[in-house]
Design an enzyme around this catalytic site. Structure first.
Site, mmCIF file in Angstrom:
data_model
loop_
_atom_site.group_PDB
_atom_site.id
_atom_site.type_symbol
_atom_site.label_atom_id
_atom_site.label_comp_id
_atom_site.label_asym_id
_atom_site.label_seq_id
_atom_site.Cartn_x
_atom_site.Cartn_y
_atom_site.Cartn_z
ATOM 1 N N LYS A 107 0.844 -1.108 -0.047
ATOM 2 C CA LYS A 107 0.018 -0.047 -0.053
ATOM 3 C C LYS A 107 0.819 1.275 -0.042
ATOM 4 C CE LYS A 107 -3.690 -0.403 -0.185
ATOM 5 N NZ LYS A 107 -5.106 -0.802 -0.480
ATOM 6 N N SER A 160 -2.133 -12.601 4.371
ATOM 7 C CA SER A 160 -2.779 -12.339 2.958
ATOM 8 C C SER A 160 -1.972 -13.031 1.796
ATOM 9 C CB SER A 160 -3.554 -10.864 2.809
ATOM 10 O OG SER A 160 -2.188 -10.204 2.390
HETATM 11 C C1 LIG Z 1 -2.150 -7.131 4.261
HETATM 12 C C2 LIG Z 1 -2.966 -6.819 2.953
HETATM 13 N N1 LIG Z 1 -3.260 -7.764 1.927
HETATM 14 C C3 LIG Z 1 -4.002 -7.520 0.934
HETATM 15 C C4 LIG Z 1 -4.496 -5.978 0.587
HETATM 16 C C5 LIG Z 1 -5.406 -5.692 -0.511
HETATM 17 O O1 LIG Z 1 -4.626 -4.877 -1.433
HETATM 18 P P1 LIG Z 1 -5.851 -3.820 -2.474
HETATM 19 O O2 LIG Z 1 -6.454 -2.909 -1.619
HETATM 20 O O3 LIG Z 1 -4.807 -3.575 -3.306
HETATM 21 O O4 LIG Z 1 -6.735 -4.917 -3.013
HETATM 22 C C6 LIG Z 1 -4.129 -5.093 1.683
HETATM 23 C C7 LIG Z 1 -4.868 -3.770 1.212
HETATM 24 O O5 LIG Z 1 -4.808 -2.938 2.154
HETATM 25 C C8 LIG Z 1 -3.505 -5.581 2.747
HETATM 26 O O6 LIG Z 1 -3.134 -4.757 3.613
#
Ligand SMILES: Cc1ncc(COP(=O)(O)O)c(C=O)c1O
Length: 451
Positions: A59, A278
């Site tokens: 991010k 994630s």
């Molecule tokens: C740890 C984590 N994984 C995945 C994402 C998802 O990314 P996006 O917001 O670009 O879909 C985020 C978004 O904040 C995140 O903090």
């Protein structure tokens, strides 16, 4: 001659300012091939390690572009207060960019965001509003993190950047993540996977890769409903995110909590890659989807590292912590009781809950929130018995008949679960809870009142 060095030297990694570390095609985050968790004969799979961004996550790219875009449009003054709802990573990057550029920063977060992230936000100097909300802020929740940020952003001297709607979010990935992957793979990438939060990563990167080669396959990976994977959104919540563009993707893949945390463990223990939950989710979905064919080159975004998720990892991988009980020895079993209750047939979606009330005689709808919250807005016909009062036993407002049909409700469906279990523990046999609480009630167009 005084010692001098050219600035922004990516080769020697010497910089005159932390912001110069921002990732781009000349300074990409690493792509690392996965060797042990992948069993393919032909397909090769790379993880893109996004914690190499200056503030630790994918991010950072978005935060930098949101601010740059607002600056370019003349929307920020020298002392503007930036405001943003966040699941943590966008906020952490915005906090640091604000520090470096002289802005103030206010974040609104759910109280379910891991403590480690909320603590880091404070360390970084953020003014923090912690609100009752879903793990990832729920668009449309009237008192949640997104609504609060919109309210604060309207105040004089403040600006709400709005990553859930702002095209500068996917554009950050169109300009940086996509070109990096294209160049790092020499144009050989065939499959791209990102886990879904705001969907900026999948939409922006996917658009760029498909523009280079329309045959590149782009997939979004999301958790199951009721998940506990910070930063990402289940399908129902994704539909409310403006940047979610499923028509542009080749598919969506659902991954369970268990598979996500297990893959996170394997990445750390088998690949020596310090990826967080994630990333485990994204890779787990990818490995189920990638065809094992010659020429297949897949890239999976690893959004951030594991260190911010110590408490989640402790909860979901308990076998790693033998003999180290959670803070209170009942925390694990109590969490399991809540999980079981959440999945039980006693939890009704808002429409079914309304039908239950209309079709059962002498039913009671009990709003278990505080009087203050109840007075602002509650489902029409609800009584107010705050959770603390329910916990005292024998609530006077309810019939003594233990077969009375009772429905509990709160804001997002968590406190009402506690309420349902408390009433069942007091002998009430026909108690149900409204999934998604008042937020879902409103989304279903059901009537409310104020007092
Ligand atoms: C740890 C984590 N994984 C995945 C994402 C998802 O990314 P996006 O917001 O670009 O879909 C985020 C978004 O904040 C995140 O903090």
């Amino acid at each position: 001659m005084p010692w001098s060095i050219s600035t922004m030297d990516h080769q020697r990694r010497v910089y005159s300012n932390i912001l110069e570390l921002a990732a781009n095609v000349d300074n990409p985050t690493p792509l690392v091939r996965l060797n042990r968790v992948v069993n393919f004969k032909h397909a090769v799979v790379y993880g893109k390690l996004e914690w190499f961004n200056p503030f630790g996550a994918v991010k950072d790219r978005v935060a930098a572009n949101l601010v740059q875009d607002a600056e370019a449009r003349g929307q920020l003054g020298p002392d503007t207060r930036l405001v943003e709802p966040t699941s943590g990573n966008t906020g952490m990057a915005l906090a640091m960019i604000a520090n470096a550029k002289g802005y103030r920063f206010t974040a609104t977060v759910s109280n379910k965001v891991p403590q480690e992230k909320r603590d880091s936000l404070r360390l970084f100097g953020t003014q923090l509003f912690e609100l009752e909300d879903d793990l990832c802020p729920a668009p449309g929740a009237p008192e949640g993190a997104i609504a609060k940020a919109a309210e604060l952003g309207n105040e004089q001297g403040s600006f709400h950047l709005n990553q859930y709607k702002n095209p500068a979010n996917p554009e950050a990935h169109f300009r940086t993540t996509g070109p990096e992957i294209w160049r790092q793979t020499g144009g050989a990438v065939t499959h791209f996977f990102a886990s879904l939060g705001t969907c900026g990563t999948v939409t922006g990167t996917g658009r760029f890769l498909k523009q280079q080669n329309s045959k590149v396959k782009v997939y979004g990976v999301h958790p199951a409903a009721g998940h506990d994977i910070p930063g990402v959104r289940a399908l129902k919540q994704l539909e409310q995110t403006a940047i979610f563009a499923p028509a542009e993707y080749d598919g969506l893949v659902e991954v369970s909590n268990g598979d996500a945390y297990e893959m996170c463990r394997r990445l750390n223990q088998e690949e020596s890659i310090i990826a967080g939950p994630s990333s485990g989710m994204g890779l787990s979905g990818a490995l189920r989807t990638i065809p094992d064919e010659p020429g297949v080159v897949a890239v999976v975004i690893f959004c951030d590292d594991a260190f911010k998720y110590a408490s989640s990892i402790r909860k979901h991988l308990p076998s790693l912590f033998p003999g180290k009980p959670q803070q209170t020895s009942l925390a694990g079993p109590l969490a399991s009781i809540l999980d079981l209750a959440r999945k039980s047939s006693d939890v009704l979606d808002a429409k079914s809950a309304h039908t239950f009330l209309e079709t059962t005689r002498n039913s009671s709808l009990v709003d278990v929130r505080s009087l203050e919250e109840y007075e602002k807005q509650h489902p029409q016909g609800a009584l107010n018995i705050p959770l603390a009062d329910l916990a005292k036993g024998e609530p006077a407002l309810l019939s003594a008949d233990k077969d009375t049909p009772i429905l509990t409700v709160c804001k997002v469906g968590e406190r009402s679960l506690h309420g349902m279990l408390l009433l069942k523990a007091q002998g009430y046999r026909n108690v149900k809870s409204v999934a998604g609480g008042l937020d879902s009630w409103l989304a279903a167009g059901l009537p409310t009142s104020r007092t």
